[in-house]
Design an enzyme around this catalytic site. Sequence first.
Site, PDB file in Angstrom:
ATOM      1  N   ARG A 112      -5.264-105.012 -83.737  1.00  0.00           N
ATOM      2  CA  ARG A 112      -6.678-104.619 -83.875  1.00  0.00           C
ATOM      3  C   ARG A 112      -7.181-104.825 -85.295  1.00  0.00           C
ATOM      4  O   ARG A 112      -8.284-105.346 -85.504  1.00  0.00           O
ATOM      5  CB  ARG A 112      -6.886-103.170 -83.431  1.00  0.00           C
ATOM      6  CG  ARG A 112      -6.761-102.987 -81.922  1.00  0.00           C
ATOM      7  CD  ARG A 112      -6.845-101.545 -81.520  1.00  0.00           C
ATOM      8  NE  ARG A 112      -5.775-100.821 -82.215  1.00  0.00           N
ATOM      9  CZ  ARG A 112      -5.759 -99.518 -82.419  1.00  0.00           C
ATOM     10  NH1 ARG A 112      -6.728 -98.760 -82.005  1.00  0.00           N
ATOM     11  NH2 ARG A 112      -4.747 -98.953 -83.037  1.00  0.00           N
ATOM     12  N   ASN A 137      -8.200-100.065 -77.648  1.00  0.00           N
ATOM     13  CA  ASN A 137      -7.108 -99.964 -76.682  1.00  0.00           C
ATOM     14  C   ASN A 137      -7.693 -99.493 -75.355  1.00  0.00           C
ATOM     15  O   ASN A 137      -8.585 -98.645 -75.337  1.00  0.00           O
ATOM     16  CB  ASN A 137      -6.067 -98.945 -77.135  1.00  0.00           C
ATOM     17  CG  ASN A 137      -5.260 -99.420 -78.310  1.00  0.00           C
ATOM     18  OD1 ASN A 137      -5.266-100.592 -78.661  1.00  0.00           O
ATOM     19  ND2 ASN A 137      -4.561 -98.503 -78.949  1.00  0.00           N
TER      20      ASN A 137
END
Length: 95
Positions: free
Chosen positions: A23, A41
Site C-alpha cells: 500500500r 485492505n
Amino acid sequence: MSNKSNKAIKVLIKGKIQGVGYRANTHQKATQLGITGYIRNTTGSTIELVGEGEEESLNKLVDYLKVGPSGAEIEEIDVEWIEATGDHIRFAIKY
C-alpha cells in the site's frame, strides 16, 4: 466536477501483499503519476484500489500493481474501468 480527460479504474489485487509495503509503495507511485483515489485492505489477501487520472498514468499504475514492491507475490489482478467522479483530492491509504 470530473475532468473529461480523466479516466478511472477499480482494481482488486490478490496475493501475498501484506507486510511488504504494497500500500505504501503504491501510494508513492500513484502520487508520482498524479493519480487521485485510494488503496485499502478488503480481506487478508486482497487489496482494493480506486484511481482517477490520465489514461496513460493509470496504465502505468496497473503495470506497477502487477509486480508490486520486492517481496510481493501477485496471484490475481482484476482491473475494471469505471466512470470518473472527480471526488478525490489526492491519493490516500484507507484503513
